[in-house]
Design an enzyme around this catalytic site. Structure first.
Site, PDB file in Angstrom:
ATOM      1  N   GLU A   1       0.912   3.841   1.879  1.00 14.30           N
ATOM      2  CA  GLU A   1       1.601   4.114   3.191  1.00 14.30           C
ATOM      3  C   GLU A   1       2.855   3.407   3.439  1.00 14.30           C
ATOM      4  O   GLU A   1       3.712   3.835   3.950  1.00 14.30           O
ATOM      5  CB  GLU A   1       0.453   3.950   4.398  1.00 14.30           C
TER       6      GLU A   1
ATOM      7  N   HIS B   1       0.806  -1.133   0.064  1.00 19.88           N
ATOM      8  CA  HIS B   1       0.092  -0.060  -0.097  1.00 19.88           C
ATOM      9  C   HIS B   1       0.938   1.386  -0.010  1.00 19.88           C
ATOM     10  O   HIS B   1       2.181   1.279   0.244  1.00 19.88           O
ATOM     11  CB  HIS B   1      -1.030  -0.015   1.405  1.00 19.88           C
TER      12      HIS B   1
ATOM     13  N   CYS C   1      -2.193  -0.677   7.318  1.00 18.08           N
ATOM     14  CA  CYS C   1      -1.298   0.432   7.378  1.00 18.08           C
ATOM     15  C   CYS C   1      -1.225   1.183   8.909  1.00 18.08           C
ATOM     16  O   CYS C   1      -0.341   1.714   9.129  1.00 18.08           O
ATOM     17  CB  CYS C   1      -1.875   1.583   6.240  1.00 18.08           C
TER      18      CYS C   1
END
Length: 162
Positions: free
Chosen positions: A60, A58, A91
């Site tokens: 992040e 992801h 995350c």
């Protein structure tokens, strides 16, 4: 009137939007993130789970990895994370482990958001780290990019990931 905090938040969210566009261009869901320390970007990332064959890639997490490499430390104390979409539980866990001080996000995520939309991990008193959370920075632009991306995919027929 825009306060100094609002000004840096807008500037950094625009940087995250630029990275989200790179994700879109790569065929990934357009989410971008930057890690900032003392007003300087120390980490950048955008969604890449499809191309990396990695469910943890992801935006992040990619930005946290980049910042940790650049700073030479897995603890990112005193850093802020700017991301175009409200972080998910995975995350937020990574954010807490990295000791990020502040999370700033653009669009809320009504399906997996872990900063208040579905759950609010930053408010969970039993956790050993907490980050200040600010949402809604350039929310219309961040959410609009996601809406446009999925509308385009539906128009072409969806043969990829969600």
């Amino acid at each position: 009137m825009v306060s100094p905090d609002d000004s840096i938040d807008i500037e950094m969210m625009r940087e995250a939007l630029t990275l989200a566009r790179q994700a879109w261009d790569a065929g990934e869901v357009p989410v971008g993130a930057v890690v900032v320390k003392d007003g300087e970007i120390v980490g950048r990332g955008f969604n890449a789970p499809i191309s990396r064959h990695d469910p943890t890639a992801h935006a992040e997490v990619m930005a946290l990895r980049d910042a940790a490499r650049n700073l030479g430390n897995y603890r990112l104390v005193g850093c802020s994370l700017y991301v175009t979409l409200e972080p998910c539980t995975m995350c937020m866990g990574a954010i807490f482990h990295a000791r990020i001080s502040r999370v700033v996000y653009g669009a809320s995520d009504q399906k997996t958001g872990a900063c208040g939309s579905i759950v609010d991990l930053s408010a969970e008193a039993r956790l050993n780290h907490h980050a200040e959370v600010t949402g809604g920075i350039l929310a219309a632009e961040c959410g609009g990019m996601l809406s446009d991306f999925f509308a385009q995919r539906r128009g072409k027929g969806n043969s990829g990931a969600n």
